[in-house]
Design an enzyme around this catalytic site. Structure first.
Site, short mmCIF file in Angstrom:
data_model
loop_
_atom_site.label_atom_id
_atom_site.label_comp_id
_atom_site.label_asym_id
_atom_site.label_seq_id
_atom_site.Cartn_x
_atom_site.Cartn_y
_atom_site.Cartn_z
N TYR A 284 0.84 -1.20 0.00
CA TYR A 284 0.00 0.00 0.00
C TYR A 284 0.87 1.25 0.00
O TYR A 284 1.69 1.46 0.90
CB TYR A 284 -0.90 0.00 1.23
CG TYR A 284 -2.06 0.95 1.15
CD1 TYR A 284 -3.30 0.51 0.71
CD2 TYR A 284 -1.94 2.28 1.52
CE1 TYR A 284 -4.38 1.37 0.64
CE2 TYR A 284 -3.02 3.16 1.45
CZ TYR A 284 -4.24 2.69 1.01
OH TYR A 284 -5.31 3.54 0.94
N TYR A 334 -4.99 5.27 -7.88
CA TYR A 334 -5.35 5.01 -6.48
C TYR A 334 -6.78 4.52 -6.41
O TYR A 334 -7.72 5.29 -6.52
CB TYR A 334 -5.19 6.31 -5.70
CG TYR A 334 -5.59 6.28 -4.26
CD1 TYR A 334 -4.83 5.58 -3.32
CD2 TYR A 334 -6.72 6.95 -3.81
CE1 TYR A 334 -5.20 5.58 -1.99
CE2 TYR A 334 -7.08 6.95 -2.49
CZ TYR A 334 -6.32 6.26 -1.58
OH TYR A 334 -6.68 6.26 -0.26
#
Lengths: 385, 137
Positions: A284, A334
């Site tokens: 992440y 994203y």
């Protein structure tokens, strides 16, 4: 053992990524789900469960299901939360499948994170409640500000440098060159990185992920059934979520350790694997620092060595641990976590094209490492060979 | 420079007494009535011994900079005239795990250093709100 290899990812679907999708998050969800079902060789009539997470910025399963015409929903999950729960959604889908309450779960995340709901708060008010009441009045509320605070703490304690953060940004951009889906594919240099403007010192523009409109979906079903479907199954060997600290409030207060350090032992134990077995890691990367701290906390290097490790080139394609082979949130786009899972699936299927990690059999895919909201989540995925 | 446009805290039933004390220019934390642990932010229970007994305890309002951010991007218009501004994560002198946030006042953001000693100052924003900010000492 837990959930080891009981469920599998049988399909993956995307919408295009953009800065302005021009459509609703409902339409994004539908498009990604239909693409994922198509990839799996399934149809809407096969779906009996839906799972997502959101922070007031997307369309819930109980709107998506009737819009798609799902015949009957046996289970759904409408999880509150941002990136930290992105992988928990898929873990819970695996749990529902393993428990026999659902057979075909579509997990999705659909956001207009640039054109409608910007995480940075630009244009959207901040709710100064709970821990935020002690921060927002001082102008501290946007994710880059929060992660800048953690980054600085790591710099103070371990001597982590701007160039080490920059190495992560440069590497990921190089990876994105091999990804037709990526929003940013033009290479950047360390000079470009160091010249990019401050957002919240010590984080620059090129430390930050791309606010993106788009959706991604994966189909979760039993490992046994996945073997009869259209795409090669990717087994969910480890699925863990949890934690326990909210670092935001300041109690405890060591910003140099993320919740990943807590869940990693359970994750590896469930999967029967260790960091040395991981062929590719999709970590992440809301900001470069979150990659750096996870390299440490998932055990790829010693605590405090994330900076030197990243700068060594170890995380490049061809290195011992390729990280964010799609370019990550910094360069692909994203979608809040699930596009990391989708990339891991492509790597394990061997369909990642120019960015394929040769012979990849085990992948780690992770959520926001537990800053801001308590807890984190992660998956270890394995090729079914 | 007006601070009135900033996001205003929404005190809850746990935090309201704390904000009321700030209004009086008093900086408080909670002290567990059983194990003596100091805690912030306010909660009904001690996370260490689970006791529900607690009292408000004044702190000296001194601490050291544990981490900080210098903000350049304007995320809310209320801060447009304030960039670049520093927000500090301050470790209070009373206990290692007692932290508070606040913006830097009375110094240049470029002059903040790790461990820098700071002192809380109270800024009355308007008739209803006082904020705790930090100044080098």
């Amino acid at each position: 053992m837990g959930l080891r290899d009981r469920a599998a990812i049988a399909g993956v679907g995307y919408t295009p990524f953009s800065k302005d999708s021009g459509v609703s998050t409902l339409t994004l969800a539908i498009d990604a789900i239909l693409a994922a079902l198509d990839d799996a060789g399934l149809g809407v009539d096969d779906v009996d469960a839906l799972a997502t997470h959101r922070v007031g910025d997307s369309t819930p399963p109980w709107v998506v299901a009737p819009a798609l015409g799902v015949p009957e929903v046996h289970w759904y999950l409408d999880q509150f939360g941002g990136g930290s729960v992105s992988h928990a959604v898929i873990g819970q889908a695996a749990m529902a499948v393993a428990a026999g309450v659902a057979r075909t779960v579509v997990c999705y995340r659909a956001i207009n994170a640039r054109s409608e709901f910007r995480m940075g708060g630009t244009g959207r008010g901040v709710a100064p409640v709970f821990d935020a009441q002690y921060q927002a009045p001082y102008g501290h509320f946007a994710p880059p500000q929060q992660f800048a605070m953690f980054t600085r703490a790591h710099m103070i304690k371990y001597g982590t440098t701007h160039e080490q953060l920059g190495a992560i940004a440069v590497t990921q951009r190089a990876h994105a060159a091999g990804n037709p889906r990526a929003l940013k594919r033009d290479p950047i240099t360390m000079e470009d990185y160091l010249a990019s403007r401050w957002i919240a010192e010590p984080l620059r523009l090129l430390d930050c992920c791309l606010e993106t409109d788009g959706a991604c979906a994966v189909v979760v079903t039993s490992a046994e059934r996945a073997r009869d479907l259209a795409a090669p199954p990717v087994l969910i060997s480890g699925a863990v979520w949890g934690g326990g600290d909210s670092l935001l409030s300041g109690q405890g207060g060591d910003f140099t350790v993320s919740e990943a350090a807590r869940i990693a032992p359970r994750l590896y134990a469930m999967a029967g694997a260790g960091p040395e077995d991981v062929d590719v890691a999709e970590l992440y990367d809301c900001f470069t620092y979150s990659v750096l701290v996870q390299l440490e906390d998932y055990g790829f290097c010693a605590k405090g060595e994330g900076g030197p490790y990243a700068a060594s080139g170890a995380t490049r394609l061809g290195g011992p641990l390729p990280v964010n082979t799609h370019g990550g949130f910094l360069s692909e786009g994203y979608v809040h976590g699930i596009n990391h899972v989708a990339e891991a699936v492509a790597q394990l299927r061997g369909t990642a094209g120019d960015r394929q990690v040769r012979g990849a059999e085990v992948a780690l895919s992770t959520a926001q490492p537990g800053y801001v909201l308590a807890g984190t989540s992660a998956l270890i995925l394995r090729a079914d060979r | 420079m007006s601070l009135g446009g900033r996001p205003r805290p929404q005190p809850d039933r746990d935090s309201a007494p704390w904000w009321e004390a700030v209004r009086r220019h008093e900086l408080l934390v909670q002290e567990c009535g059983d194990c003596g642990t100091l805690r912030f932010p306010p909660r009904a229970i001690c996370g260490r011994c689970r006791s529900r007994r607690s009292a408000w305890a004044p702190v000296r309002g001194t601490g050291r900079v544990a981490s900080w951010v210098v903000n350049h991007q304007v995320f809310l218009r209320a801060f447009a005239d304030e960039v670049p501004y520093a927000v500090l994560h301050v470790r209070l002198d009373e206990a290692d795990d007692l932290f508070m946030y606040g913006d830097l006042t009375g110094a240049d953001p470029a002059d903040v250093t790790p461990g820098m000693p700071v002192r809380a100052v109270f800024t009355d924003v308007d008739d209803d709100l006082t904020l705790v900010r930090w100044r080098p000492r």
